[in-house]
Design a protein around this motif. Structure first.
Motif, PDB file in Angstrom:
ATOM      1  N   GLY A   1      51.120   0.857  23.196  1.00  0.00           N
ATOM      2  CA  GLY A   1      50.667   1.561  21.844  1.00  0.00           C
ATOM      3  C   GLY A   1      51.993   2.229  21.112  1.00  0.00           C
ATOM      4  O   GLY A   1      52.998   2.414  21.823  1.00  0.00           O
ATOM      5  N   PRO A   2      52.049   2.505  19.915  1.00  0.00           N
ATOM      6  CA  PRO A   2      52.881   2.996  19.114  1.00  0.00           C
ATOM      7  C   PRO A   2      53.451   4.377  19.648  1.00  0.00           C
ATOM      8  O   PRO A   2      54.963   4.570  19.363  1.00  0.00           O
ATOM      9  CB  PRO A   2      52.649   3.060  17.811  1.00  0.00           C
ATOM     10  N   LEU A   3      52.693   5.226  20.281  1.00  0.00           N
ATOM     11  CA  LEU A   3      53.197   6.603  20.794  1.00  0.00           C
ATOM     12  C   LEU A   3      53.985   6.244  21.648  1.00  0.00           C
ATOM     13  O   LEU A   3      55.278   6.895  22.007  1.00  0.00           O
ATOM     14  CB  LEU A   3      52.162   7.420  21.139  1.00  0.00           C
ATOM     15  N   PHE A   4      53.744   5.550  22.755  1.00  0.00           N
ATOM     16  CA  PHE A   4      54.804   5.171  23.727  1.00  0.00           C
ATOM     17  C   PHE A   4      55.956   4.480  23.362  1.00  0.00           C
ATOM     18  O   PHE A   4      57.257   4.930  24.149  1.00  0.00           O
ATOM     19  CB  PHE A   4      54.107   4.431  24.839  1.00  0.00           C
ATOM     20  N   LEU A   5      55.851   3.267  22.285  1.00  0.00           N
ATOM     21  CA  LEU A   5      57.268   3.069  22.088  1.00  0.00           C
ATOM     22  C   LEU A   5      58.135   4.188  21.358  1.00  0.00           C
ATOM     23  O   LEU A   5      59.496   4.146  21.282  1.00  0.00           O
ATOM     24  CB  LEU A   5      56.966   1.920  20.736  1.00  0.00           C
ATOM     25  N   LEU A   6      57.621   5.071  20.398  1.00  0.00           N
ATOM     26  CA  LEU A   6      58.167   6.224  20.183  1.00  0.00           C
ATOM     27  C   LEU A   6      59.241   7.139  21.364  1.00  0.00           C
ATOM     28  O   LEU A   6      60.044   7.325  21.173  1.00  0.00           O
ATOM     29  CB  LEU A   6      57.316   7.213  19.399  1.00  0.00           C
ATOM     30  N   VAL A   7      58.195   7.218  22.513  1.00  0.00           N
ATOM     31  CA  VAL A   7      58.902   7.446  23.669  1.00  0.00           C
ATOM     32  C   VAL A   7      60.205   6.898  24.332  1.00  0.00           C
ATOM     33  O   VAL A   7      61.190   7.168  24.534  1.00  0.00           O
ATOM     34  CB  VAL A   7      57.837   7.813  24.769  1.00  0.00           C
ATOM     35  N   ALA A   8      59.879   5.558  24.257  1.00  0.00           N
ATOM     36  CA  ALA A   8      60.975   4.637  24.659  1.00  0.00           C
ATOM     37  C   ALA A   8      62.065   4.471  23.727  1.00  0.00           C
ATOM     38  O   ALA A   8      63.168   4.669  24.230  1.00  0.00           O
ATOM     39  CB  ALA A   8      60.157   3.161  24.756  1.00  0.00           C
TER      40      ALA A   8
END
Length: 529
Positions: free
Chosen positions: A176-183
């Motif tokens: 999901g895009p929110l996890f990619l933001l975390v990464a």
């Protein structure tokens, strides 16, 4: 009166299974130490046999570099498996004390945290997924769309790119895009330092663990389980300790939002529940499976006498909240409203192994047909997966309809749908089973079902080699693993089930019910929370 040694494993807590007897509080120091030693061995062995870096700045050219090659790596692998055996042994002993009513949830939580601690600085264990997380976060950081390109397109941060598994080098991100933001945030801090990147990622994913620890005791009160059993299943399990933390895997963060979201629904905070589970979906899309079931919980809490009106109201508001969170979360994470991540969900289907039931069935049919006439495997697997997806859709719809009365029944059906998704939708990776098990842990459980979980959890950790490569087609390895997993399950119910230690040291079996509890059910009653 507390003692300084472990309670007798499996010692009965009462004379009769329905007679409630208060037993002395005891603390399992030796068992906790055993598991901590095991996880320390996992850490040490992982330096040579885990998901090690292509260019290791710690051991790459130093005096200990021999542990990464040849006999040194074989020794490191043996250390990893010895550590795993100690962790499972300690977990099973802890389970026997719990079933005997000798310990409560506090020692189990302390044990789990002690077992996790050494793994916070360990190389990845039984997976290399964290390197893909960092690679995709680096793409987002440097202006590449991770849903259109693989990390191989990145021309900077060579250490990040080269450690991504070859399968995922040219594959769009399935997260999901929110996890990619975390990464992206992790890479912006750690840069090309992969060791720091792995550790910081683990620490951030522990937020999900903290959320679970807050929500699970409250979920137990709604769903009728026993808190020690829940902590033992959802927190101290090797699936959580080794896969979710030692891996690490972003499923841990998604499960944090899912558990609090389910709790919010049962406590009639329905708007918050939909928002939280949608955020979980923006981390790991599987959380979306839970949303339709939460609509029924909401509808059954509305006061209007018309069930249809209540459903339409709950559905309409839920859909609106979902749309707002989905659009805002995607736009904030990616810098624009980009639906490319939805198509990126097809990437994991590249993984084929028999752990996924339809894939295994297709491979089995192909093997039989291939004995008569040479044919390619892919048509068989494709057809089996297509049939499984139709089956999953029918099963999911049926579970959703059966949850129309809301309450605990809806949550139970949601658990079944999550487990079915993990098993029938390609691919099935070992840690996917935690999607359903974490919520299921808050329901009542029977002893024999707990034993089955021990066998499944033990096998699922060993389904992959410590390096992250699958072991499922190495039958000389898989068959003994299955045998040892069954032995571990039997050991939960009776110490030394094969009499290997000797009758003179054999301990009593676990009583039928822990500390006088009434018969616990693996399926909840239909009640409104």
């Amino acid at each position: 009166m507390a003692t300084t040694t472990d309670p007798a494993p499996g010692a009965p807590a009462q004379a009769h299974p329905r007679t409630r007897v208060r037993v002395p509080s005891q603390f399992p120091y030796r068992t906790i130490a055993m598991g901590t030693l095991g996880s320390t061995l996992l850490l040490l062995g992982a330096l040579g046999a885990g998901g090690i870096l292509i260019r290791d700045p710690v051991l790459g050219h130093g005096p200990l570099s021999w542990v990464r090659f040849g006999h040194g790596q074989m020794l490191a692998t043996a250390v990893v498996y010895a550590g795993f055996a100690l962790v499972v042994w300690a977990w099973v002993r802890l389970g026997r004390y719990m079933l005997a009513g000798r310990i409560g949830s506090r020692p189990i939580l302390i044990a789990a945290l002690c077992w996790m601690a050494p793994l916070l600085i360990s190389p990845p264990l039984f997976t290399r997924d964290v390197f893909s997380y960092l690679g995709q976060g680096a793409q987002l950081l440097h202006g590449l769309d991770p849903y259109a390109h693989g990390p191989a397109e990145l021309k900077v941060l060579p250490n990040v790119v080269q450690n991504v598994h070859p399968v995922w080098q040219t594959t769009p991100a399935p997260y999901g895009p929110l996890f990619l933001l975390v990464a992206k945030g992790v890479v912006s801090v750690t840069g090309d330092n992969m060791i720091a990147g792995v550790i910081v990622t683990r620490l951030l994913l522990l937020i999900g663990l903290a959320m679970m620890l807050w929500a699970l005791p409250r979920l137990v009160k709604h769903l009728g389980g026993k808190l020690p059993v829940t902590m033992w299943l959802a927190v101290a399990s090797p699936m959580t300790v080794i896969h979710l933390v030692g891996g690490p895997h972003n499923d841990l963060l998604m499960l944090g939002f899912l558990t609090i979201g389910v709790l919010a629904a049962l406590e009639r905070k329905h708007a918050l529940a939909v928002v939280l589970v949608t955020i979980g979906m923006l981390i790991k899309p599987t959380a979306a499976v839970a949303l339709p079931f939460l609509v029924w919980v909401w509808a059954n809490h509305l006061p209007h006498p018309s069930r249809v009106r209540n459903f339409l109201q709950a559905f309409g508001i839920s859909l609106g909240l979902f749309g707002v969170v989905f659009v805002v979360g995607t736009s904030v994470s990616l810098g624009s409203f980009n639906l490319g991540w939805v198509t990126g969900l097809q990437a994991p289907t590249l993984v084929t192994n028999w752990l996924n039931f339809p894939t295994g069935l297709g491979q089995l049919v192909h093997t039989l047909v291939n004995l008569v006439i040479p044919v390619p495997e892919s048509p068989f697997v494709t057809v089996a997966r297509a049939v499984a997806m139709v089956t999953l859709a029918v099963f999911g719809a049926r579970q959703w309809w059966k949850s129309r009365h809301g309450g605990n029944e809806a949550i139970f059906r949601m658990v079944l749908a999550l487990l079915a998704t993990a098993i029938l939708a390609p691919p099935t990776l070992p840690w996917y089973l935690t999607w359903g098990f974490v919520i299921a842990s808050a329901f009542p459980w029977r002893r024999r079902h707990l034993a089955i979980v021990v066998a499944v959890a033990s096998f699922l950790v060993l389904a992959y080699y410590p390096t992250g490569q699958q072991a499922l087609y190495d039958w000389w390895f898989v068959v003994p693993v299955i045998g040892l997993s069954v032995y571990a399950a039997a050991s939960l119910l009776r110490p030394d089930p094969l009499g290997l230690v000797g009758a003179w040291r054999r301990e009593p079996a676990v009583p039928d019910f822990a500390a006088g509890d009434e018969a616990v059910r693996s399926r909840p009653s239909r009640s409104t929370a």
